[in-house]
Enzyme design. Structure first.
Site, mmCIF file in Angstrom:
data_model
loop_
_atom_site.group_PDB
_atom_site.id
_atom_site.type_symbol
_atom_site.label_atom_id
_atom_site.label_comp_id
_atom_site.label_asym_id
_atom_site.label_seq_id
_atom_site.Cartn_x
_atom_site.Cartn_y
_atom_site.Cartn_z
ATOM 1 N N CYS A 143 6.331 -30.798 21.296
ATOM 2 C CA CYS A 143 6.652 -29.687 22.192
ATOM 3 C C CYS A 143 7.310 -28.596 21.355
ATOM 4 O O CYS A 143 8.157 -28.869 20.507
ATOM 5 C CB CYS A 143 7.535 -30.117 23.348
ATOM 6 S SG CYS A 143 9.239 -30.467 22.977
ATOM 7 N N HIS B 247 8.149 -17.122 16.320
ATOM 8 C CA HIS B 247 7.823 -18.231 15.401
ATOM 9 C C HIS B 247 7.129 -19.376 16.139
ATOM 10 O O HIS B 247 6.246 -20.036 15.589
ATOM 11 C CB HIS B 247 9.098 -18.734 14.724
ATOM 12 C CG HIS B 247 8.845 -19.707 13.617
ATOM 13 N ND1 HIS B 247 8.176 -19.366 12.459
ATOM 14 C CD2 HIS B 247 9.162 -21.017 13.489
ATOM 15 C CE1 HIS B 247 8.101 -20.426 11.681
ATOM 16 N NE2 HIS B 247 8.686 -21.441 12.276
ATOM 17 N N ASP C 118 14.256 -17.092 19.280
ATOM 18 C CA ASP C 118 14.511 -15.652 19.455
ATOM 19 C C ASP C 118 13.386 -14.799 18.888
ATOM 20 O O ASP C 118 13.390 -13.578 19.049
ATOM 21 C CB ASP C 118 15.837 -15.270 18.791
ATOM 22 C CG ASP C 118 17.019 -16.004 19.418
ATOM 23 O OD1 ASP C 118 17.984 -16.318 18.689
ATOM 24 O OD2 ASP C 118 16.946 -16.291 20.636
HETATM 25 N N1 LIG Z 1 10.644 -24.936 16.663
HETATM 26 C C1 LIG Z 1 9.886 -26.100 16.663
HETATM 27 C C2 LIG Z 1 9.308 -26.623 15.503
HETATM 28 N N2 LIG Z 1 9.477 -25.992 14.292
HETATM 29 C C3 LIG Z 1 9.380 -26.724 13.036
HETATM 30 C C4 LIG Z 1 7.962 -26.793 12.471
HETATM 31 O O1 LIG Z 1 7.091 -27.520 13.334
HETATM 32 C C5 LIG Z 1 7.984 -27.500 11.109
HETATM 33 O O2 LIG Z 1 8.538 -28.805 11.267
HETATM 34 C C6 LIG Z 1 8.806 -26.732 10.082
HETATM 35 O O3 LIG Z 1 8.359 -25.388 10.056
HETATM 36 C C7 LIG Z 1 8.690 -27.366 8.675
HETATM 37 O O4 LIG Z 1 7.360 -27.364 8.217
HETATM 38 N N3 LIG Z 1 8.549 -27.744 15.544
HETATM 39 C C8 LIG Z 1 8.346 -28.401 16.740
HETATM 40 O O5 LIG Z 1 7.653 -29.441 16.771
HETATM 41 N N4 LIG Z 1 8.899 -27.899 17.887
HETATM 42 C C9 LIG Z 1 9.667 -26.771 17.891
HETATM 43 O O6 LIG Z 1 10.166 -26.334 18.968
HETATM 44 C C1 LIG Z 2 9.573 -22.607 17.134
HETATM 45 C C2 LIG Z 2 10.737 -22.814 16.233
HETATM 46 O O1 LIG Z 2 10.579 -23.190 15.041
HETATM 47 C C3 LIG Z 2 12.072 -22.254 16.638
HETATM 48 O O2 LIG Z 2 13.118 -23.047 16.085
HETATM 49 C C4 LIG Z 2 12.145 -20.835 16.092
HETATM 50 O O3 LIG Z 2 13.383 -20.240 16.507
HETATM 51 P P1 LIG Z 2 13.564 -18.680 16.184
HETATM 52 O O4 LIG Z 2 12.393 -17.944 16.837
HETATM 53 O O5 LIG Z 2 14.895 -18.302 16.843
HETATM 54 O O6 LIG Z 2 13.571 -18.527 14.679
#
Ligand SMILES: Nc1c(NC[C@H](O)[C@H](O)[C@H](O)CO)[nH]c(=O)[nH]c1=O
Ligand SMILES: CC(=O)[C@@H](O)COP(=O)(O)O
Length: 134
Positions: free
Chosen positions: A67, A75, A72
């Protein structure tokens, strides 16, 4: 019995662990079984684990469980868009079902909790695809 591999995101594990439990229960209901599980840091990291499972060749399908909760910035859009594209590409490359059990983007934590059923949807699709592609 249809053998399913599960690639699960550790990120938001309070939610993804529930998705995995629902997936396991639904697989059993459909006379299938999740026989392999790989936990990865997050959704973006799934493709390499999916590829390993498909290279190993011990499963009939792979489900992805994760999920992606909004922050903010946009990303979350990048994470989901890139991962889902590669997930679909791997399915075609290996000619095996790789189904999407990833909720988001643009989602709050509450909305994520309301969508733990995505785990069932991924299993349902995997089993149907295995049967229809036999
Ligand atoms: N923000 C979420 C992430 N972000 C991390 C990325 O998926 C990844 O693990 C990182 O960029 C290192 O390569 N992942 C999720 O599964 N869910 C999130 O809400
Ligand atoms: C989707 C993610 O990786 C989330 O942690 C990004 O947060 P942000 O948009 O505040 O950098």
């Amino acid at each position: 019995m249809i053998k399913i591999g599960a690639v699960v995101a550790e990120f938001n594990f309070d939610i993804t662990s529930m998705m995995l439990e629902l997936a396991k229960q639904h697989a059993k209901f459909l006379d299938a079984e999740i026989t392999e599980t790989i936990v990865v840091p997050g959704v973006f990291d799934m493709p390499i684990a999916i590829k390993k499972m498909l290279d190993d060749g011990n499963v009939d399908a792979v489900i992805t469980l994760g999920c992606v909760i909004e922050g903010d910035t946009d990303h979350d859009q990048v994470v989901v868009a890139q991962a889902s594209r590669l997930i679909a590409d791997l399915s075609l490359q290996y000619n095996k079902p790789v189904t999407l059990g990833i909720s988001g983007p643009g989602m709050t934590r509450l909305e994520a909790h309301k969508r733990v059923e995505y785990g069932k949807r991924a299993v349902e699709a995997a089993v149907k695809l295995v049967k229809v592609l036999e």
